[in-house]
Structure formats: C-alpha cells, structure tokens
Design a protein around this motif. Structure first.
Motif, short mmCIF file in Angstrom:
data_model
loop_
_atom_site.label_atom_id
_atom_site.label_comp_id
_atom_site.label_asym_id
_atom_site.label_seq_id
_atom_site.Cartn_x
_atom_site.Cartn_y
_atom_site.Cartn_z
N GLY A 100 0.80 -1.22 0.00
CA GLY A 100 0.00 0.00 0.00
C GLY A 100 0.83 1.26 0.00
N ASN A 101 1.88 1.31 0.84
CA ASN A 101 2.68 2.54 0.90
C ASN A 101 3.40 2.80 -0.42
OD1 ASN A 101 4.63 0.51 1.06
ND2 ASN A 101 4.90 0.78 3.26
N GLY B 107 3.68 18.52 -14.05
CA GLY B 107 4.84 19.31 -14.43
C GLY B 107 5.80 19.59 -13.29
N GLY B 108 5.77 18.76 -12.25
CA GLY B 108 6.68 18.96 -11.13
C GLY B 108 8.13 18.74 -11.52
N ASP B 109 9.04 19.45 -10.86
CA ASP B 109 10.45 19.32 -11.17
C ASP B 109 11.10 18.23 -10.31
OD1 ASP B 109 10.45 20.46 -8.68
OD2 ASP B 109 11.26 22.40 -9.33
N ASP B 110 12.42 18.07 -10.49
CA ASP B 110 13.16 17.03 -9.76
C ASP B 110 13.13 17.28 -8.26
OD1 ASP B 110 13.72 15.95 -12.20
OD2 ASP B 110 15.74 16.84 -12.35
N LYS B 111 13.17 18.54 -7.83
CA LYS B 111 13.14 18.84 -6.40
C LYS B 111 11.83 18.38 -5.76
CE LYS B 111 16.30 22.82 -6.54
NZ LYS B 111 16.46 24.27 -6.25
N MET B 112 10.74 18.55 -6.47
CA MET B 112 9.45 18.13 -5.93
C MET B 112 9.38 16.61 -5.80
SD MET B 112 5.61 19.15 -7.25
CE MET B 112 6.07 20.89 -7.27
N ILE B 113 9.87 15.91 -6.83
CA ILE B 113 9.89 14.44 -6.77
C ILE B 113 10.79 13.97 -5.64
CG2 ILE B 113 10.54 12.36 -8.03
CD1 ILE B 113 9.81 13.83 -10.61
N LEU B 114 11.95 14.62 -5.50
CA LEU B 114 12.85 14.27 -4.40
C LEU B 114 12.18 14.54 -3.05
CD1 LEU B 114 15.65 13.35 -3.50
CD2 LEU B 114 16.41 15.74 -3.64
N GLY B 115 11.39 15.60 -2.96
CA GLY B 115 10.67 15.90 -1.73
C GLY B 115 9.65 14.83 -1.39
N VAL B 116 8.94 14.33 -2.42
CA VAL B 116 7.95 13.27 -2.20
C VAL B 116 8.65 12.00 -1.72
CG1 VAL B 116 6.29 11.74 -3.34
CG2 VAL B 116 6.30 14.19 -3.86
N LEU B 117 9.76 11.62 -2.37
CA LEU B 117 10.47 10.41 -1.98
C LEU B 117 11.09 10.55 -0.59
CD1 LEU B 117 12.25 9.55 -5.36
CD2 LEU B 117 10.17 8.54 -4.40
N THR B 118 11.59 11.74 -0.27
CA THR B 118 12.14 11.97 1.07
C THR B 118 11.04 11.86 2.13
OG1 THR B 118 13.84 13.44 0.14
CG2 THR B 118 13.41 13.59 2.50
N TYR C 267 8.37 10.06 1.87
CA TYR C 267 8.06 8.64 1.98
C TYR C 267 9.04 7.92 2.89
CZ TYR C 267 8.10 3.72 0.63
OH TYR C 267 8.12 2.35 0.66
N LEU C 268 10.33 8.17 2.72
CA LEU C 268 11.35 7.50 3.52
C LEU C 268 11.25 7.89 5.00
CD1 LEU C 268 14.43 7.76 1.12
CD2 LEU C 268 13.02 5.75 1.58
N ILE C 269 11.05 9.19 5.26
CA ILE C 269 10.95 9.64 6.65
C ILE C 269 9.71 9.06 7.32
CG2 ILE C 269 10.60 11.67 8.12
CD1 ILE C 269 12.28 13.27 6.14
N VAL C 270 8.57 9.08 6.62
CA VAL C 270 7.33 8.56 7.19
C VAL C 270 7.45 7.06 7.44
CG1 VAL C 270 4.88 8.13 6.73
CG2 VAL C 270 5.87 10.37 6.24
N GLN C 271 8.07 6.34 6.50
CA GLN C 271 8.23 4.90 6.71
C GLN C 271 9.12 4.60 7.91
OE1 GLN C 271 6.56 2.33 5.16
NE2 GLN C 271 5.44 4.15 4.48
N PHE C 272 10.16 5.41 8.10
CA PHE C 272 11.02 5.23 9.28
C PHE C 272 10.23 5.46 10.56
CE2 PHE C 272 13.74 7.05 12.57
CZ PHE C 272 14.73 6.09 12.68
N LEU C 273 9.48 6.56 10.60
CA LEU C 273 8.68 6.87 11.79
C LEU C 273 7.60 5.81 12.03
CD1 LEU C 273 8.25 10.73 11.33
CD2 LEU C 273 9.80 9.55 12.90
#
Length: 371
Positions: A244-245, A260-271, A273-279
C-alpha cells in the motif's frame, strides 16, 4: 485444552487439516470474505456497543448505531477525497496532455537506449489492446466488479449488525460444542482473540490518521498540489501491508510528473516517503499498534503471500489480524503450541533502535535474549 503429546502422525493430521481449511477458504472466498470483514469490524465496535447498552439502549439499537457510525466514517473519508479530487478534475485536460508528453518521451528513450523503434512499440501496444477483448466486454467486466463490491458491502453491513446483536447466542454455541471441562479455556480464547482484534484495528486506524498528518506536512513542504488528497490516499492504502505505501507514493510521484513537477518536488515526495516509513516502522507501529499480533517477519510475509493468493486484496488486509487469531488458538491448544512458537517471535526481543527511541520518552524495555 488437549493432553496428548505431539507425534508425527498428529502433526501430519494437523497439516492436512490446515490444507483443507486453506482449500475451503479459496473455493469459498466469495462467501467467506464478507463474513471475515464483518467479524473483525464487530470486534472493533463491540466496546462501543457495550457502552451504549450500559446507557440503557437496547442491543438491537446499539448494533444499528454501530453500523451507522461505520457508514458515517466511510462517508466522511469519501467526502474528503472527493472534495480534494474536484481540484484535480479541473486540471484533467492539462494532466492528460502532460501524460501524453511523458509517454512520448518514454518511447523516445526506449528507442534510443534499448533499440526498440517507435513503430515496434506502437505495434506491440496495439496487439495488447486487441488481445484484451472488446470495449463492451471490458465495460461489462467493470460493471460486474462494481456490482460485486456493492453487494459485498451490503452483506458486510448486515453481518456486522447481526454479529453484534447476536454475539451472546454465537458465543454460547461455541461453548456448547467444546468438550466438557474446556469451556473456560474456550472462553479465554474468544476473549483474547476479540481483544487482539480490537487493539490491532483501532491502533491501525489511529496510525492512519497520524500518517495523514505526516504525509500532509511532507507533501505540502515539497510543494505537491492537492497535498491533502494524496496524504489521505497514502494513509488509507497503508491498510495493505508492504504494498500500500509503495502504491500511494508511486501514484503521488506520477501525479507530480503529470502536473509538471520538477526534480526537487519528486525528491521531496520520496524523502517524505522515507521519513514517514522510518517513523511508522520504529515509532508509530510499536507505540500505537503495539505488539498484539506477535508474528515474526518470516510468517508475516508468508501469510500475506498466501492470503493474497486465496483472497486477493481483501486477503492482504485481513491477513495480519487473522494470523494473530490463529496464533492465539495455537497458544491455547497443547498439540498446536509448537506451531504457535514457530509463527511467533521472542517476547523479549526488541529492535535496538526502538530501545533507543523508547528510552527518549522515559520508557523501559526488556533486554534482548541472547540466541
């Protein structure tokens, strides 16, 4: 409950019985899935029903109010998603154009780096489309699936009402079929299974609300449009373990690309995801959901794979609480205790990082047993 010592023949009989149960679950899945969902929901709403009955409300009315509360919760989540989705529908044409451009860029990338020409890709896609059947057949299959979901939903509500209303009658039946002298142990099994399901499902619901907040903050900071919609979507999909995640985050990344999001926005989404999964893994699940379902990681994965094969997506959602109930049965029945030990984990084993995090909050954890 039983006093005979385990033997090879008894173990084979137990495994054969488990095979028959799994086969029955597979061939009777359309009948059993609504019953299983309603049973777990009945365990969740049982404290609320008892509280209402303590206020002088009849059991039938209390059961009906539990069903209405469930419907209100579902309607509230659906309204929240539709409210946020309305902003997305306004930009559908722009999103469609962006997806077409992404598809064209992907075709060019495949042609340039893999060597499959655009004509070959188009031919392959046309063959896949033609082999998928007619549009009328596809529409009929979709309509049939929607009708099946609606019928199952109504059945779940009916079963939920009846399970709560007739719970004393059903419990007496179970105690009547138990051998004489074993009724106390059977009653303990029923109570333990109910408490485990209540704590797990209520804890999961609270954790999902926390995930809505965390994803909402992270996606908003990353600049994702309609961040609340994707936060709620990612949180709801968490009821499907492991998959699901990834589904929620993948949909969010895809929508960011289409908007039309840029690389920074995609990196923000992935970051995010990683932080939330850790928590979620090291704080939310241990502290909120708790260790009610004391299953080791190996059998957690095996159970998820098995239930997905026999029950599909509903199986993934129901797998963890149901294997928890199976473990409670194994722990109370002497010949099955080795199987309960096999699928469980050490009671005193605590992840090292959780020990550190819990100590920050002034908690205490038992030391790990050495192997």
């Amino acid at each position: 409950m039983f006093t005979a010592t385990p033997s090879l023949s008894k173990s084979i009989s137990i495994l054969f019985f488990a095979f028959l149960v799994i086969s029955g679950m597979y061939f009777g899945r359309e009948f059993l899935i609504p019953i299983a969902i309603a049973s777990l929901l009945a365990m969740l709403f049982l404290p609320f029903s008892r509280w209402l009955e303590g206020k002088g409300i009849s059991r039938a009315v209390a059961s009906l109010l539990c069903v209405l509360l469930l419907l209100v919760g579902i309607a509230g989540i659906a309204a929240l998603l539709s409210w946020q989705a309305s902003d997305i529908t306004n930009d559908l044409s722009q999103i469609g154009d962006r997806l077409v451009k992404i598809a064209a860029d992907l075709k060019q990338f495949i042609a340039k780096n893999i060597g499959i020409s655009a004509e070959k890709q188009k031919e392959w896609l046309s063959k896949q489309s033609s082999s998928g059947g007619s549009t009328i057949g596809t529409a009929g299959a979709i309509l049939s699936s929607v009708m099946r979901i609606l019928v199952d939903g109504i059945l779940v509500l009916v079963y939920l009402f009846l399970f709560i209303c007739l719970r004393a009658h059903l419990k007496k039946f179970v105690l009547m079929i138990v051998p004489t002298g074993e009724s106390k142990e059977a009653d303990q099994i029923i109570n333990d299974a109910g408490k485990m399901a209540q704590k797990y499902i209520s804890g999961m619901g609270l954790m999902i609300v926390m995930l809505w907040i965390l994803y909402g903050i992270g996606f908003s900071v990353a600049g994702v449009e309609n961040a609340l919609f994707f936060a709620v979507l990612c949180g709801i999909l968490e009821i499907i373990p492991f998959i699901g995640n990834l589904m929620g985050t993948s949909l969010t990344v895809l929508m960011v690309l289409s908007q039309g999001g840029d690389d920074k926005m995609i990196l923000g989404v992935l970051t995010t995801y990683l932080i939330v999964q850790f928590l979620q893994t090291y704080i939310l699940e241990p502290l909120v959901v708790g260790s009610e379902v004391n299953i080791n990681p190996l059998f957690t994965i095996l159970t998820l794979v098995l239930f997905e094969i026999i029950w599909g997506i509903p199986g993934l959602i129901l797998a963890i609480p149901m294997i928890g109930i199976v473990k409670i049965l194994c722990d109370h029945i002497k010949p099955l205790k080795p199987y309960g030990f096999l699928i469980g984990k050490e009671k005193n084993s605590v992840p090292e990082i959780f020990t550190i995090l819990k100590s920050w909050f002034g908690g205490s954890t038992t030391k790990k047993n050495k192997a």
